[in-house]
Design an enzyme around this catalytic site. Structure first.
Site, PDB file in Angstrom:
ATOM      1  N   HIS A 173       0.851  -1.201   0.000  1.00 26.07           N
ATOM      2  CA  HIS A 173       0.000   0.000   0.000  1.00 26.07           C
ATOM      3  C   HIS A 173       0.887   1.251   0.000  1.00 26.07           C
ATOM      4  O   HIS A 173       1.950   1.272   0.630  1.00 26.07           O
ATOM      5  CB  HIS A 173      -0.918  -0.010   1.226  1.00 26.07           C
ATOM      6  N   SER A 289      -9.982   7.259  -3.795  1.00 28.47           N
ATOM      7  CA  SER A 289     -11.170   8.110  -3.683  1.00 28.47           C
ATOM      8  C   SER A 289     -12.412   7.528  -4.378  1.00 28.47           C
ATOM      9  O   SER A 289     -13.238   8.270  -4.899  1.00 28.47           O
ATOM     10  CB  SER A 289     -10.873   9.531  -4.186  1.00 28.47           C
TER      11      SER A 289
HETATM   12  C1  PEP Z   1      -6.778   3.101   0.046  1.00 28.62           C
HETATM   13  O1  PEP Z   1      -6.375   3.394   1.137  1.00 28.62           O
HETATM   14  O2  PEP Z   1      -6.425   2.038  -0.472  1.00 28.62           O
HETATM   15  C2  PEP Z   1      -7.680   4.030  -0.632  1.00 28.62           C
HETATM   16  C3  PEP Z   1      -7.968   3.796  -1.882  1.00 28.62           C
HETATM   17  O3  PEP Z   1      -8.157   5.095   0.108  1.00 28.62           O
HETATM   18  P1  PEP Z   1      -9.315   6.107  -0.341  1.00 28.62           P
HETATM   19  O4  PEP Z   1     -10.442   5.286  -0.915  1.00 28.62           O
HETATM   20  O5  PEP Z   1      -9.717   6.795   0.932  1.00 28.62           O
HETATM   21  O6  PEP Z   1      -8.742   7.030  -1.350  1.00 28.62           O
END
Ligand code: PEP
Length: 334
Positions: A173, A289
């Protein structure tokens, strides 16, 4: 997770027994594919898929040219188990009470059958979630160590994750790469070890804004993929999450065209560097997002096989909407 509708492969095209050879009549819908009751997604069948598309990715986040519009479309089965895949990354959020509410909301949500769903709670809440969450949803760790364990203060081993009922682990990640300083080499070692414990791996890759804007998206993503490829014994239990760093937690989602371009390029990379079979079978999910309103347009794109969701996965009803965005893909496929 049942493995049905296995794709078949030839030197020139990747197809599917269930979708291509069935007597699927016009207007009959996906459910009418006699030998393939599962979800049927879209896959591009031309050999050029992804190659031209990547050039458009290199220009910056406002790029919106689409490689999919000019490609030949063909209906074949989704990669892997033939199912859409949606993961919820709860990150370092929640407490016993809020997690109980989230689990209650997920347990009472109506979810489409043909989606693999996984949530990744903070480590300390995994036992609570495993014991209270519907078995319809699997549980993942958000990270795991490079080996069995021992004198590694603060780390969690894949053995421990498996022991408390996790089926998956998120590795690579961007928050671990760029905030905690994890290298691709370390992530590769973690992946290799997690695979020995039969954990499914959600393998994250993605470029930073400056890398995209300087035209290095493909190089960055390819290097990150290579580290996984060098470490994994095989790809049978791996889902690739393409998560552009500039889109994570920023509210700045990639356009469906931008996401599709990179997904197609990743599939092409898999085809060339691993095998056409792995390219066809491996699910490539988008993260950055994703929310209830934007998920259905993203889901329609042929190489987007699901989502990894951060913030919006902390709200049960919204996460359910994202899971059920598979219906928009099914409509495109019908
Ligand atoms: C993530 O942490 O993998 C992620 C995609 O976060 P967000 O959906 O908040 O952008």
């Amino acid at each position: 997770m049942a493995h049905t509708c296995r794709p078949v492969h030839s030197a020139t095209a990747t197809g599917s027994i269930c979708a291509r050879s069935s007597s699927r009549s016009k207007g009959s819908g996906v459910a009418a594919v006699a030998s393939c009751p599962k979800f049927v997604g879209l896959r591009r069948l031309d050999s050029k898929s992804g190659s031209e598309g990547f050039a458009a990715v290199l220009g910056g986040v406002s790029s919106s040219s689409s490689s999919s519009s000019s490609s030949t479309r063909g209906i074949v089965s989704m990669g892997g188990s033939g199912k859409f895949f949606v993961g919820g990354n709860w990150k370092c959020n929640g407490n016993s009470e809020s997690i109980k509410k989230l689990v209650d909301d997920l347990n009472s949500a109506k979810l489409e059958d043909d989606v693999d769903v996984v949530v990744a709670p903070p480590f300390v809440y995994i036992p609570q979630v495993v014991s209270t969450l519907t078995k319809r949803i699997d549980v993942a760790g958000q990270n795991s160590w490079t080996g069995k364990g021992g004198a590694f203060t603060g780390e969690i081993s894949a053995d421990m994750l498996a022991d408390v009922g996790s089926k998956w682990v998120i590795l690579g990640h961007s928050e671990r790469r760029h905030i905690l300083g994890e290298s691709s080499d370390t992530i590769g070692k973690k992946s290799a070890y997690a695979a020995t414990k039969d954990l499914g791996i959600i393998a994250c890759v993605g470029e930073k804004l400056e890398e995209r804007e300087s035209g290095r998206t493909l190089d960055v993503v390819s290097d990150q993929l290579q580290a996984f490829a060098d470490s994994l014994p095989d790809w049978s239990n791996v889902v690739i999450a393409y998560e552009p760093v500039w889109a994570i937690g920023t509210g700045k989602v990639a356009t469906p065209e931008q996401a599709q371009e990179v997904h197609a390029a990743i599939r092409k990379w898999l085809s060339e560097k691993v095998s056409p079979e792995v390219a066809s079978k491996t699910r490539i999910i988008y993260g950055g997002s994703v929310n209830g309103p934007n998920s259905s347009e993203l889901a329609k794109r042929e190489d987007i096989d699901g989502f990894l969701v951060g913030g919006a996965s902390l709200k049960g009803p919204e996460f359910a909407t994202i899971i059920n965005s598979v219906t928009s893909k099914k409509k495109v496929a019908a």
